[in-house]
Design a protein around this motif. Structure first.
Motif, PDB file in Angstrom:
ATOM      1  N   THR A  89       7.635 -10.197 -14.931  1.00  0.00           N
ATOM      2  CA  THR A  89       6.542  -9.590 -14.171  1.00  0.00           C
ATOM      3  C   THR A  89       7.021  -8.770 -12.958  1.00  0.00           C
ATOM      4  OG1 THR A  89       5.903 -11.266 -13.195  1.00  0.00           O
ATOM      5  CG2 THR A  89       5.311 -10.799 -15.328  1.00  0.00           C
ATOM      6  N   ILE A  90       8.643  -9.069 -12.947  1.00  0.00           N
ATOM      7  CA  ILE A  90       9.404  -8.139 -11.221  1.00  0.00           C
ATOM      8  C   ILE A  90       9.363  -7.244 -11.885  1.00  0.00           C
ATOM      9  CG2 ILE A  90      11.032  -8.846  -9.700  1.00  0.00           C
ATOM     10  CD1 ILE A  90       8.823 -11.091  -9.277  1.00  0.00           C
ATOM     11  N   ARG A  91       8.550  -6.177 -11.185  1.00  0.00           N
ATOM     12  CA  ARG A  91       8.491  -4.790 -11.502  1.00  0.00           C
ATOM     13  C   ARG A  91      10.567  -4.742 -10.368  1.00  0.00           C
ATOM     14  NH1 ARG A  91       4.149  -5.228  -8.507  1.00  0.00           N
ATOM     15  NH2 ARG A  91       4.802  -3.339  -6.999  1.00  0.00           N
ATOM     16  N   ILE A 139      17.204  -0.601 -12.423  1.00  0.00           N
ATOM     17  CA  ILE A 139      17.943  -0.301 -13.737  1.00  0.00           C
ATOM     18  C   ILE A 139      17.473   1.207 -13.683  1.00  0.00           C
ATOM     19  CG2 ILE A 139      17.088  -0.073 -16.405  1.00  0.00           C
ATOM     20  CD1 ILE A 139      16.935  -3.442 -15.716  1.00  0.00           C
ATOM     21  N   HIS A 140      16.639   2.066 -12.957  1.00  0.00           N
ATOM     22  CA  HIS A 140      16.385   3.191 -12.734  1.00  0.00           C
ATOM     23  C   HIS A 140      17.055   4.347 -11.832  1.00  0.00           C
ATOM     24  CE1 HIS A 140      13.653   7.221 -13.786  1.00  0.00           C
ATOM     25  NE2 HIS A 140      13.850   6.745 -12.137  1.00  0.00           N
ATOM     26  N   GLN A 141      17.176   2.771 -11.208  1.00  0.00           N
ATOM     27  CA  GLN A 141      18.262   3.414 -10.298  1.00  0.00           C
ATOM     28  C   GLN A 141      20.361   3.478 -10.515  1.00  0.00           C
ATOM     29  OE1 GLN A 141      16.794   5.426  -7.728  1.00  0.00           O
ATOM     30  NE2 GLN A 141      15.116   4.571  -8.390  1.00  0.00           N
ATOM     31  N   THR A 187       0.635  -1.264   0.114  1.00  0.00           N
ATOM     32  CA  THR A 187      -0.250   0.232  -0.124  1.00  0.00           C
ATOM     33  C   THR A 187       0.987   0.904   0.021  1.00  0.00           C
ATOM     34  OG1 THR A 187       0.052   0.023   2.588  1.00  0.00           O
ATOM     35  CG2 THR A 187      -2.217  -1.063   1.107  1.00  0.00           C
ATOM     36  N   PHE A 188       2.527   1.194   0.195  1.00  0.00           N
ATOM     37  CA  PHE A 188       2.916   2.134   0.421  1.00  0.00           C
ATOM     38  C   PHE A 188       4.282   2.005  -1.344  1.00  0.00           C
ATOM     39  CE2 PHE A 188       1.158   2.495   4.412  1.00  0.00           C
ATOM     40  CZ  PHE A 188       1.309   3.341   4.414  1.00  0.00           C
ATOM     41  N   GLU A 189       3.999   1.871  -2.392  1.00  0.00           N
ATOM     42  CA  GLU A 189       4.979   1.494  -2.949  1.00  0.00           C
ATOM     43  C   GLU A 189       4.218   2.440  -3.941  1.00  0.00           C
ATOM     44  OE1 GLU A 189       3.530  -2.061  -5.216  1.00  0.00           O
ATOM     45  OE2 GLU A 189       4.718  -3.633  -3.809  1.00  0.00           O
ATOM     46  N   GLY A 190       5.625   3.057  -4.339  1.00  0.00           N
ATOM     47  CA  GLY A 190       5.242   3.697  -5.610  1.00  0.00           C
ATOM     48  C   GLY A 190       5.418   5.472  -5.460  1.00  0.00           C
ATOM     49  N   ARG A 191       6.096   5.636  -3.773  1.00  0.00           N
ATOM     50  CA  ARG A 191       5.937   6.702  -3.026  1.00  0.00           C
ATOM     51  C   ARG A 191       7.181   7.360  -2.864  1.00  0.00           C
ATOM     52  NH1 ARG A 191       0.798   6.975   0.893  1.00  0.00           N
ATOM     53  NH2 ARG A 191      -0.184   5.797  -0.321  1.00  0.00           N
ATOM     54  N   GLY A 192       8.405   6.591  -3.824  1.00  0.00           N
ATOM     55  CA  GLY A 192       9.934   7.354  -3.200  1.00  0.00           C
ATOM     56  C   GLY A 192      10.068   6.764  -2.267  1.00  0.00           C
ATOM     57  N   LEU A 193      10.092   5.577  -1.744  1.00  0.00           N
ATOM     58  CA  LEU A 193      10.302   5.668  -0.503  1.00  0.00           C
ATOM     59  C   LEU A 193      11.089   4.469  -0.430  1.00  0.00           C
ATOM     60  CD1 LEU A 193       6.684   4.147   1.546  1.00  0.00           C
ATOM     61  CD2 LEU A 193       8.713   5.998   2.126  1.00  0.00           C
ATOM     62  N   GLY A 194      11.198   3.277  -2.081  1.00  0.00           N
ATOM     63  CA  GLY A 194      12.474   2.745  -2.226  1.00  0.00           C
ATOM     64  C   GLY A 194      13.378   3.142  -2.838  1.00  0.00           C
ATOM     65  N   GLN A 195      12.891   4.267  -3.276  1.00  0.00           N
ATOM     66  CA  GLN A 195      14.281   5.374  -3.273  1.00  0.00           C
ATOM     67  C   GLN A 195      15.046   5.626  -2.674  1.00  0.00           C
ATOM     68  OE1 GLN A 195      13.681   8.278  -6.368  1.00  0.00           O
ATOM     69  NE2 GLN A 195      15.978   8.760  -6.502  1.00  0.00           N
ATOM     70  N   ALA A 196      14.796   6.519  -1.496  1.00  0.00           N
ATOM     71  CA  ALA A 196      15.005   6.236  -0.294  1.00  0.00           C
ATOM     72  C   ALA A 196      16.191   5.813   0.564  1.00  0.00           C
ATOM     73  CB  ALA A 196      13.692   7.392   0.344  1.00  0.00           C
ATOM     74  N   LEU A 197      15.617   4.327   0.843  1.00  0.00           N
ATOM     75  CA  LEU A 197      15.720   3.274   1.608  1.00  0.00           C
ATOM     76  C   LEU A 197      17.383   2.917   0.673  1.00  0.00           C
ATOM     77  CD1 LEU A 197      13.127   0.807   2.487  1.00  0.00           C
ATOM     78  CD2 LEU A 197      14.724   2.427   4.136  1.00  0.00           C
ATOM     79  N   TYR A 214      22.715  -7.962 -10.167  1.00  0.00           N
ATOM     80  CA  TYR A 214      23.083  -6.874 -10.456  1.00  0.00           C
ATOM     81  C   TYR A 214      24.148  -5.861  -9.946  1.00  0.00           C
ATOM     82  CZ  TYR A 214      18.179  -5.864 -12.424  1.00  0.00           C
ATOM     83  OH  TYR A 214      17.031  -6.621 -13.489  1.00  0.00           O
ATOM     84  N   GLU A 215      24.416  -5.026 -10.715  1.00  0.00           N
ATOM     85  CA  GLU A 215      25.922  -4.703  -9.857  1.00  0.00           C
ATOM     86  C   GLU A 215      26.111  -2.973 -10.063  1.00  0.00           C
ATOM     87  OE1 GLU A 215      29.615  -5.986 -11.086  1.00  0.00           O
ATOM     88  OE2 GLU A 215      29.334  -7.903 -10.169  1.00  0.00           O
TER      89      GLU A 215
END
Length: 158
Positions: free
Chosen positions: A117-119, A125-127, A83-93, A142-143
């Motif tokens: 299908t795994i987002r 890649i975007h990061q 319910t909190f995906e897509g709010r920039g939290l993953g990038q911050a972490l 990934y590296e």
């Protein structure tokens, strides 16, 4: 939305499991995690060994976390409640995890489910992460390389 990122402690282990088992993609149960050696004791030991886990909180409630293996230079986990995906939290972490690892490693890595299908794959890649290949029939690696600082120019005109 008030977001804070804080360092996790061994007292947060149950919160980590609650978040980890709440995800839809790449879901694993407590039993499956234990079979992989991921238990309350191993997580608490890792946190006592080195600062290695960060929790994202929204209005004080934990909604995601990232964890690294400092010695191996690996992002070990990054999970956000659905319910909190897509709010920039993953990038911050991920920023916190990368900053920690780049203190002692020039190249860092992570392994994730490589399914189409795994987002998470598009996210990494975007990061700025580079897909380096398959680990097995399911997972990929990934590296990311530490950014080089521009050279210091010792010229009075600058």
């Amino acid at each position: 939305m008030t977001v804070t990122i804080r360092l996790a402690t061994p007292a947060d282990v149950e919160v980590l499991f609650d978040i980890r088992t709440s995800v839809v993609q790449n879901h694993l149960s407590r039993e499956q995690l234990a079979a992989l050696g991921i238990t309350a004791a191993t997580l608490a030991d890792a946190m006592r060994h080195a600062p290695c886990c960060w929790i994202a909180q929204v209005h004080g409630a934990p909604v995601g976390f990232a964890m690294v293996d400092v010695d191996d230079g690996e992002v070990f986990a990054l999970f956000i409640r659905p319910t909190f995906e897509g709010r920039g939290l993953g990038q911050a972490l991920l920023d916190s995890a990368e900053a920690c690892l780049f203190q002692t490693h020039e190249v860092i890595g992570l392994t994730t489910d490589g399914g189409a299908t795994i987002r998470a794959n598009g996210f990494y890649i975007h990061q700025g992460w580079t897909l380096v290949g398959a680990v097995d029939e399911r997972d990929v690696r990934y590296e990311k390389r530490r950014a080089l600082l521009p050279p210091v120019v010792d010229d009075p005109r600058w």
